[in-house]
Design a protein around this motif. Structure first.
Motif, PDB file in Angstrom:
ATOM      1  N   SER A   1     -10.879   8.981 -38.571  1.00  0.00           N
ATOM      2  CA  SER A   1     -10.156  10.224 -38.279  1.00  0.00           C
ATOM      3  C   SER A   1     -11.055  11.326 -37.745  1.00  0.00           C
ATOM      4  O   SER A   1     -10.572  12.289 -37.133  1.00  0.00           O
ATOM      5  N   LEU A   2     -12.346  11.226 -37.977  1.00  0.00           N
ATOM      6  CA  LEU A   2     -13.220  12.386 -37.797  1.00  0.00           C
ATOM      7  C   LEU A   2     -13.438  12.788 -36.351  1.00  0.00           C
ATOM      8  O   LEU A   2     -13.624  13.969 -36.060  1.00  0.00           O
ATOM      9  N   GLU A   3     -13.418  11.837 -35.440  1.00  0.00           N
ATOM     10  CA  GLU A   3     -13.671  12.176 -34.045  1.00  0.00           C
ATOM     11  C   GLU A   3     -12.608  13.139 -33.517  1.00  0.00           C
ATOM     12  O   GLU A   3     -12.921  14.130 -32.851  1.00  0.00           O
ATOM     13  N   ALA A   4     -11.337  12.862 -33.809  1.00  0.00           N
ATOM     14  CA  ALA A   4     -10.264  13.756 -33.360  1.00  0.00           C
ATOM     15  C   ALA A   4     -10.347  15.107 -34.054  1.00  0.00           C
ATOM     16  O   ALA A   4     -10.109  16.153 -33.433  1.00  0.00           O
ATOM     17  N   LEU A   5     -10.703  15.117 -35.336  1.00  0.00           N
ATOM     18  CA  LEU A   5     -10.778  16.375 -36.079  1.00  0.00           C
ATOM     19  C   LEU A   5     -11.932  17.248 -35.606  1.00  0.00           C
ATOM     20  O   LEU A   5     -11.846  18.475 -35.639  1.00  0.00           O
ATOM     21  N   ARG A   6     -12.992  16.602 -35.168  1.00  0.00           N
ATOM     22  CA  ARG A   6     -14.175  17.347 -34.736  1.00  0.00           C
ATOM     23  C   ARG A   6     -13.864  18.306 -33.585  1.00  0.00           C
ATOM     24  O   ARG A   6     -14.429  19.398 -33.502  1.00  0.00           O
ATOM     25  N   VAL A   7     -12.944  17.892 -32.717  1.00  0.00           N
ATOM     26  CA  VAL A   7     -12.605  18.725 -31.562  1.00  0.00           C
ATOM     27  C   VAL A   7     -11.386  19.597 -31.819  1.00  0.00           C
ATOM     28  O   VAL A   7     -11.067  20.464 -31.005  1.00  0.00           O
TER      29      VAL A   7
ATOM     30  N   ASN B   1      -2.235  25.705 -51.135  1.00  0.00           N
ATOM     31  CA  ASN B   1      -1.732  24.338 -51.289  1.00  0.00           C
ATOM     32  C   ASN B   1      -1.285  23.682 -49.999  1.00  0.00           C
ATOM     33  O   ASN B   1      -0.596  22.660 -50.014  1.00  0.00           O
ATOM     34  N   SER B   2      -1.660  24.251 -48.843  1.00  0.00           N
ATOM     35  CA  SER B   2      -1.267  23.670 -47.570  1.00  0.00           C
ATOM     36  C   SER B   2      -2.376  22.745 -47.072  1.00  0.00           C
ATOM     37  O   SER B   2      -3.504  23.187 -46.820  1.00  0.00           O
ATOM     38  N   VAL B   3      -2.076  21.435 -46.947  1.00  0.00           N
ATOM     39  CA  VAL B   3      -3.094  20.481 -46.538  1.00  0.00           C
ATOM     40  C   VAL B   3      -2.638  19.690 -45.317  1.00  0.00           C
ATOM     41  O   VAL B   3      -1.450  19.438 -45.119  1.00  0.00           O
ATOM     42  N   LEU B   4      -3.621  19.305 -44.517  1.00  0.00           N
ATOM     43  CA  LEU B   4      -3.399  18.440 -43.367  1.00  0.00           C
ATOM     44  C   LEU B   4      -3.939  17.062 -43.714  1.00  0.00           C
ATOM     45  O   LEU B   4      -5.120  16.911 -44.050  1.00  0.00           O
ATOM     46  N   LEU B   5      -3.095  16.051 -43.676  1.00  0.00           N
ATOM     47  CA  LEU B   5      -3.512  14.673 -43.915  1.00  0.00           C
ATOM     48  C   LEU B   5      -3.715  14.001 -42.560  1.00  0.00           C
ATOM     49  O   LEU B   5      -2.764  13.741 -41.836  1.00  0.00           O
ATOM     50  N   ALA B   6      -4.967  13.734 -42.225  1.00  0.00           N
ATOM     51  CA  ALA B   6      -5.313  13.109 -40.942  1.00  0.00           C
ATOM     52  C   ALA B   6      -5.499  11.622 -41.171  1.00  0.00           C
ATOM     53  O   ALA B   6      -6.363  11.197 -41.940  1.00  0.00           O
ATOM     54  N   THR B   7      -4.704  10.805 -40.492  1.00  0.00           N
ATOM     55  CA  THR B   7      -4.708   9.376 -40.808  1.00  0.00           C
ATOM     56  C   THR B   7      -4.390   8.558 -39.563  1.00  0.00           C
ATOM     57  O   THR B   7      -4.239   9.091 -38.465  1.00  0.00           O
TER      58      THR B   7
END
Length: 248
Positions: free
Chosen positions: A61-67, A115-121
């Motif tokens: 997931s990290l590559e997309a989140l990095r940008v 309590n607002s979270v983003l689940l990147a999957t």
């Protein structure tokens, strides 16, 4: 005497992680054969609005989140390895659970004020985790940031090593890689009868039960170190390691 020649370990996971595992095996004296069974494709993340924290279930997931996210965004990773990679990519507020989705739920606990979270999957993944987090009071936005595609066949060099009974074990880091590996053999799964299958979790082990492996062993903890410990000692102390690079 045949066991004396079984120093090769097949690694089925994709990058990131494939090369890391190969080097770890070399350091232990084994001969890694890199045969990834999945191709990973990053998916641009859709706008998610303001979130207090991002939850990462895989290093994929990290590559997309990095940008897509500021580096100071609080990030909770599924385990220590994913957390380490997140820091390497620039995230500065990183914590982590114990390597499983259930441990993420326990690590985060009940939702508090923020309590607002983003689940990147990945595609078709994370639905159950999102439901569990919502039951604990979290407001979850789930976003798909990568997809996987199974490799249809095992690399010829890896298959040849199996046919020659030169493979000691095969490492499996996910149920998806396990399914892709077994699908690549079809009705020829008898080739696996002399090989140990080493799985990172019981779920992976259950998937592997569809093939006649010599043994299916499960790591006591969902960590690479625990998985590699299942290999035990080398067949002999006289090893000549040679890393085999296999194209995905």
């Amino acid at each position: 005497m045949a066991d004396l020649y079984r120093r090769t370990v097949l690694v089925t996971r994709p990058e990131p992680g494939l090369s890391d595992t190969g080097f770890a095996l070399e350091r232990l004296g084994w001969e890694p054969c890199l045969a990834p069974m999945l191709r990973i494709y990053s998916v641009p993340m859709k706008q998610a609005g303001a979130v207090d924290r991002v939850i990462v279930t895989s290093g994929q997931s990290l590559e997309a989140l990095r940008v897509a996210l500021p580096p100071a965004t609080p990030l909770t990773a599924v385990g220590a390895r994913t957390a380490e990679r997140a820091r390497t990519l620039g995230f500065t507020a990183v914590d982590y659970a114990e390597g499983t989705a259930n441990s993420l739920v326990g690590h985060l606990g009940r939702a508090g004020g923020r309590n607002s979270v983003l689940l990147a999957t990945g595609r078709k993944l994370g639905v159950d985790l999102a439901a569990q987090l919502r039951m604990n009071g979290w407001r979850v936005t789930r976003r798909v940031v990568y997809r996987t595609e199974a490799t249809e066949s095992l690399a010829p060099a890896a298959r040849s090593l199996l046919e020659q009974e030169r493979v000691a074990a095969v490492l499996f880091y996910s149920a998806a890689t396990a399914r892709a590996f077994l699908d690549a053999f079809g009705e020829e799964r008898g080739l696996l009868g002399s090989v140990r299958a080493l799985a990172l979790s019981p779920t992976i082990g259950r998937t592997l039960g569809a093939a006649p492996f010599r043994e299916i062993a499960i790591a006591p903890r969902p960590e690479q170190q625990a998985l590699l410990a299942l290999l035990g000692p080398l067949p002999t102390s006289d090893t000549n390691t040679a890393r085999r690079e296999i194209a995905p």
